[in-house]
Design a protein around this motif. Structure first.
Motif, PDB file in Angstrom:
ATOM      1  N   THR A 148       1.939 -15.663  10.286  1.00 54.48           N
ATOM      2  CA  THR A 148       1.297 -14.778  11.244  1.00 54.48           C
ATOM      3  C   THR A 148       0.133 -14.079  10.551  1.00 54.48           C
ATOM      4  N   VAL A 149      -0.838 -13.658  11.324  1.00 56.05           N
ATOM      5  CA  VAL A 149      -2.026 -13.020  10.747  1.00 56.05           C
ATOM      6  C   VAL A 149      -1.661 -11.704  10.075  1.00 56.05           C
ATOM      7  N   MET A 150      -1.008 -10.818  10.800  1.00 60.01           N
ATOM      8  CA  MET A 150      -0.712  -9.503  10.250  1.00 60.01           C
ATOM      9  C   MET A 150       0.378  -9.569   9.184  1.00 60.01           C
ATOM     10  N   GLY A 151       1.285 -10.543   9.296  1.00 56.25           N
ATOM     11  CA  GLY A 151       2.275 -10.723   8.234  1.00 56.25           C
ATOM     12  C   GLY A 151       1.621 -11.138   6.929  1.00 56.25           C
ATOM     13  N   THR A 152       0.614 -12.005   7.014  1.00 52.11           N
ATOM     14  CA  THR A 152      -0.112 -12.422   5.811  1.00 52.11           C
ATOM     15  C   THR A 152      -0.892 -11.261   5.216  1.00 52.11           C
ATOM     16  N   LEU A 153      -1.517 -10.444   6.082  1.00 50.95           N
ATOM     17  CA  LEU A 153      -2.244  -9.269   5.588  1.00 50.95           C
ATOM     18  C   LEU A 153      -1.291  -8.299   4.893  1.00 50.95           C
ATOM     19  N   ARG A 154      -0.131  -8.073   5.480  1.00 45.07           N
ATOM     20  CA  ARG A 154       0.848  -7.184   4.856  1.00 45.07           C
ATOM     21  C   ARG A 154       1.275  -7.709   3.492  1.00 45.07           C
ATOM     22  N   GLU A 155       1.482  -9.020   3.388  1.00 53.45           N
ATOM     23  CA  GLU A 155       1.873  -9.604   2.105  1.00 53.45           C
ATOM     24  C   GLU A 155       0.767  -9.444   1.066  1.00 53.45           C
ATOM     25  N   LEU A 156      -0.472  -9.640   1.446  1.00 49.12           N
ATOM     26  CA  LEU A 156      -1.594  -9.442   0.523  1.00 49.12           C
ATOM     27  C   LEU A 156      -1.618  -8.006   0.005  1.00 49.12           C
ATOM     28  N   ARG A 157      -1.422  -7.062   0.905  1.00 45.98           N
ATOM     29  CA  ARG A 157      -1.441  -5.654   0.509  1.00 45.98           C
ATOM     30  C   ARG A 157      -0.285  -5.313  -0.421  1.00 45.98           C
ATOM     31  N   LEU A 158       0.894  -5.828  -0.128  1.00 47.26           N
ATOM     32  CA  LEU A 158       2.050  -5.539  -0.975  1.00 47.26           C
ATOM     33  C   LEU A 158       1.901  -6.175  -2.353  1.00 47.26           C
ATOM     34  N   GLN A 159       1.371  -7.395  -2.411  1.00 45.65           N
ATOM     35  CA  GLN A 159       1.166  -8.033  -3.704  1.00 45.65           C
ATOM     36  C   GLN A 159       0.124  -7.269  -4.521  1.00 45.65           C
ATOM     37  N   ARG A 160      -0.915  -6.763  -3.856  1.00 42.95           N
ATOM     38  CA  ARG A 160      -1.920  -5.961  -4.562  1.00 42.95           C
ATOM     39  C   ARG A 160      -1.297  -4.674  -5.083  1.00 42.95           C
ATOM     40  N   ALA A 161      -0.457  -4.036  -4.270  1.00 46.11           N
ATOM     41  CA  ALA A 161       0.201  -2.802  -4.705  1.00 46.11           C
ATOM     42  C   ALA A 161       1.098  -3.061  -5.915  1.00 46.11           C
ATOM     43  N   ARG A 162       1.866  -4.140  -5.871  1.00 49.73           N
ATOM     44  CA  ARG A 162       2.743  -4.458  -6.996  1.00 49.73           C
ATOM     45  C   ARG A 162       1.938  -4.671  -8.274  1.00 49.73           C
ATOM     46  N   ALA A 163       0.811  -5.397  -8.169  1.00 52.47           N
ATOM     47  CA  ALA A 163      -0.016  -5.638  -9.353  1.00 52.47           C
ATOM     48  C   ALA A 163      -0.570  -4.333  -9.914  1.00 52.47           C
ATOM     49  N   LEU A 164      -0.997  -3.427  -9.055  1.00 52.96           N
ATOM     50  CA  LEU A 164      -1.534  -2.145  -9.521  1.00 52.96           C
ATOM     51  C   LEU A 164      -0.447  -1.287 -10.159  1.00 52.96           C
ATOM     52  N   ILE A 165       0.756  -1.331  -9.601  1.00 46.32           N
ATOM     53  CA  ILE A 165       1.872  -0.589 -10.193  1.00 46.32           C
ATOM     54  C   ILE A 165       2.157  -1.102 -11.602  1.00 46.32           C
ATOM     55  N   GLU A 166       2.159  -2.409 -11.777  1.00 50.28           N
ATOM     56  CA  GLU A 166       2.482  -2.997 -13.080  1.00 50.28           C
ATOM     57  C   GLU A 166       1.390  -2.733 -14.108  1.00 50.28           C
ATOM     58  N   GLN A 167       0.144  -2.568 -13.654  1.00 46.03           N
ATOM     59  CA  GLN A 167      -0.972  -2.352 -14.576  1.00 46.03           C
ATOM     60  C   GLN A 167      -1.128  -0.890 -14.979  1.00 46.03           C
ATOM     61  N   GLY A 168      -0.712   0.049 -14.105  1.00 45.99           N
ATOM     62  CA  GLY A 168      -0.989   1.462 -14.332  1.00 45.99           C
ATOM     63  C   GLY A 168       0.045   2.145 -15.206  1.00 45.99           C
ATOM     64  N   SER A 169      -0.422   3.174 -15.913  1.00 47.87           N
ATOM     65  CA  SER A 169       0.490   3.968 -16.741  1.00 47.87           C
ATOM     66  C   SER A 169       1.104   5.113 -15.943  1.00 47.87           C
ATOM     67  N   ARG A 170       0.463   5.502 -14.834  1.00 46.07           N
ATOM     68  CA  ARG A 170       0.979   6.554 -13.974  1.00 46.07           C
ATOM     69  C   ARG A 170       1.039   6.028 -12.545  1.00 46.07           C
ATOM     70  N   LEU A 171       1.826   6.706 -11.710  1.00 50.05           N
ATOM     71  CA  LEU A 171       1.992   6.255 -10.332  1.00 50.05           C
ATOM     72  C   LEU A 171       1.895   7.440  -9.378  1.00 50.05           C
ATOM     73  N   ASN A 172       0.977   7.326  -8.446  1.00 47.34           N
ATOM     74  CA  ASN A 172       0.864   8.255  -7.323  1.00 47.34           C
ATOM     75  C   ASN A 172       1.030   7.416  -6.065  1.00 47.34           C
ATOM     76  N   VAL A 173       2.199   7.495  -5.438  1.00 40.90           N
ATOM     77  CA  VAL A 173       2.512   6.599  -4.326  1.00 40.90           C
ATOM     78  C   VAL A 173       1.543   6.802  -3.168  1.00 40.90           C
ATOM     79  N   GLY A 174       1.172   8.040  -2.885  1.00 35.84           N
ATOM     80  CA  GLY A 174       0.260   8.301  -1.784  1.00 35.84           C
ATOM     81  C   GLY A 174      -1.098   7.666  -2.002  1.00 35.84           C
ATOM     82  N   ALA A 175      -1.663   7.859  -3.192  1.00 37.88           N
ATOM     83  CA  ALA A 175      -2.974   7.281  -3.500  1.00 37.88           C
ATOM     84  C   ALA A 175      -2.901   5.760  -3.528  1.00 37.88           C
ATOM     85  N   LEU A 176      -1.811   5.229  -4.075  1.00 35.02           N
ATOM     86  CA  LEU A 176      -1.660   3.778  -4.149  1.00 35.02           C
ATOM     87  C   LEU A 176      -1.576   3.161  -2.758  1.00 35.02           C
ATOM     88  N   SER A 177      -0.764   3.757  -1.883  1.00 37.97           N
ATOM     89  CA  SER A 177      -0.613   3.197  -0.538  1.00 37.97           C
ATOM     90  C   SER A 177      -1.936   3.227   0.206  1.00 37.97           C
TER      91      SER A 177
END
Length: 333
Positions: free
Chosen positions: A268-297
C-alpha cells in the motif's frame, strides 16, 4: 526449497592508476567507450579516469570520472548487436556537444541528456566531469518516446519525472562506487527499478506531460511508477502533510494508477511511506548518542510522538528509548 539462481547483474570497476600511462587510453576505450573514438584534448596528456559499471541482462549502468578528453560517435563505431541509447546525468564538471554543424549544446552539473551513439557527434568532457548513465536498447527508448531518439538535453523542468530520475541515477552512482554495501540481488533490483523509471520518464517526456494517466495496454508501467513514487517518498518522508495525492503528483500519475502500481507488488502507498519513516527513525536512533523522541518523530514525518512510539514498538518490538539503549550497549567501547 533451493535458493533462487543469482540475478544477471555484475559489478565492475576500473581505475587508470592501476595501468601504465601508455596503456590507459586504449584500455579506457575498451572498457568504457568501445562505441566511440576517444582522444585526449591535449596531445601527450596522460589520461586519469575511474569507472564503475553494473551489467544487467537488457541494460547497463555506469558512472565515470576522468581528466579532459574528446570522444566522437558515428554509426561505424557501433558494434553489431550493440544498438543502445544512453540516458545520462552530468553530476559534476562540464560537457560540450557538437551534434551537427551549427548545433551546439553545453551541459553543466545537474543536467540530463539523451545520447545516441550511432549519431555523428563530438563530445568534449571537461576535467573532473562525472557522468552517470543508463544504456537501454534503442527499440525500448523509441517505444517509450513515441519516436526515434536523437541527441537532446533534458531540462529537469521539462517533464514531471526528470528530477526523480536524476536523483535515482545519483543514488545508484554512489552505491555502485561502494561495492561492499550491497549484494548482487540488491544491485539487480536497483538496476531494474532504475530501468523502469527511465522508461517511464522517457514516456512522460515524449508526451510532454500531457495526459499523464493514459492507460498503456502493452505495459502499464507499474514498476516505473512504483520506483518514481518510492524515490519521491524517500526525498519527502519528513513532510507531515505528505499524502497519496502529493505522491501521485510527484510520480507523474493519478492516485488510481499509483494505488495500482503498489497493489501489483502487494503493498500500500501509505504503508510503504510509514515503513520508510520507521526505518529512517531506527537508523537515526542507532547513529545518535542522545535521543529526543519528540524531535526524532518530527524529523521523520510523525507529528505525534506518542503515536510514533507505538508504531515503532509494533514494528521493531521495542520502544525508541529501549532501542537506543540497546544500540548504545552494542557499540564498541
Amino acid at each position: 526449497m533451493p535458493p533462487p539462481p543469482p540475478p544477471t547483474c555484475a559489478l565492475e570497476h576500473w581505475d587508470s592508476s592501476a595501468l601504465a600511462p601508455a596503456e590507459r587510453l586504449a584500455y579506457w576505450h575498451d572498457v568504457a567507450h568501445n562505441w566511440v573514438d576517444v582522444q585526449p584534448l591535449s596531445p601527450g596528456e596522460q589520461l586519469q579516469a575511474s569507472w564503475s559499471l553494473l551489467r544487467g541482462a537488457d541494460c547497463f549502468f555506469g558512472t565515470k570520472q576522468s581528466s579532459a578528453y574528446e570522444m566522437r560517435t558515428a554509426a561505424r563505431h557501433v558494434p553489431p548487436g550493440e544498438d543502445m541509447v544512453v540516458i545520462s546525468l552530468l553530476q559534476s564538471g562540464q560537457m560540450r556537444l557538437n551534434a551537427a554543424p551549427g548545433e551546439h549544446q553545453h551541459a553543466s552539473a545537474g543536467m540530463l541528456g539523451l545520447y545516441v551513439p550511432y549519431q555523428d557527434a563530438c563530445y568534449r568532457w571537461g576535467a573532473g566531469a562525472r557522468q552517470t548513465y543508463i544504456a537501454l536498447p534503442r527499440r525500448e527508448v523509441a517505444a517509450a518516446l513515441g519516436r526515434e531518439p536523437t541527441n537532446m538535453a533534458i531540462a529537469l523542468a521539462q517533464c514531471a519525472l526528470a528530477p526523480l530520475l536524476a536523483s535515482q541515477l545519483s543514488h545508484l552512482s554512489l552505491l555502485a562506487r561502494q561495492p561492499e554495501q550491497l549484494d548482487e540481488y540488491e544491485y539487480a533490483g536497483l538496476l531494474d527499478a532504475t530501468r523502469a523509471l527511465t522508461l517511464l520518464t522517457l514516456r512522460n517526456l515524449g508526451r510532454q506531460g500531457r495526459n499523464l494517466d493514459r492507460p498503456d495496454a502493452a505495459d502499464p508501467q507499474h514498476r516505473g511508477r512504483h520506483a518514481a513514487a518510492l524515490r519521491f517518498m524517500q526525498q519527502h518522508a519528513h513532510r507531515h502533510d505528505l499524502h497519496a495525492d502529493a505522491i501521485a503528483h510527484g510520480a507523474g500519475c493519478s492516485r488510481t494508477r499509483l494505488y495500482e502500481a503498489f497493489a501489483a507488488r502487494g503493498e500500500t502507498v501509505m504503508g510503504t511511506l510509514r515503513e520508510l519513516r520507521l526505518q529512517r527513525a531506527r537508523a537515526l536512533i542507532e547513529q545518535g548518542s542522545r535521543l529526543n523522541v519528540g524531535a526524532l518523530s518530527w524529523r521523520c514525518g510523525f507529528a505525534d510522538p506518542s503515536g510514533f512510539s507505538k508504531l515503532f514498538r509494533a514494528r521493531f518490538g521495542l520502544a525508541p528509548t529501549e532501542w537506543h539503549q540497546q544500540a548504545r550497549a552494542a557499540r564498541p567501547m
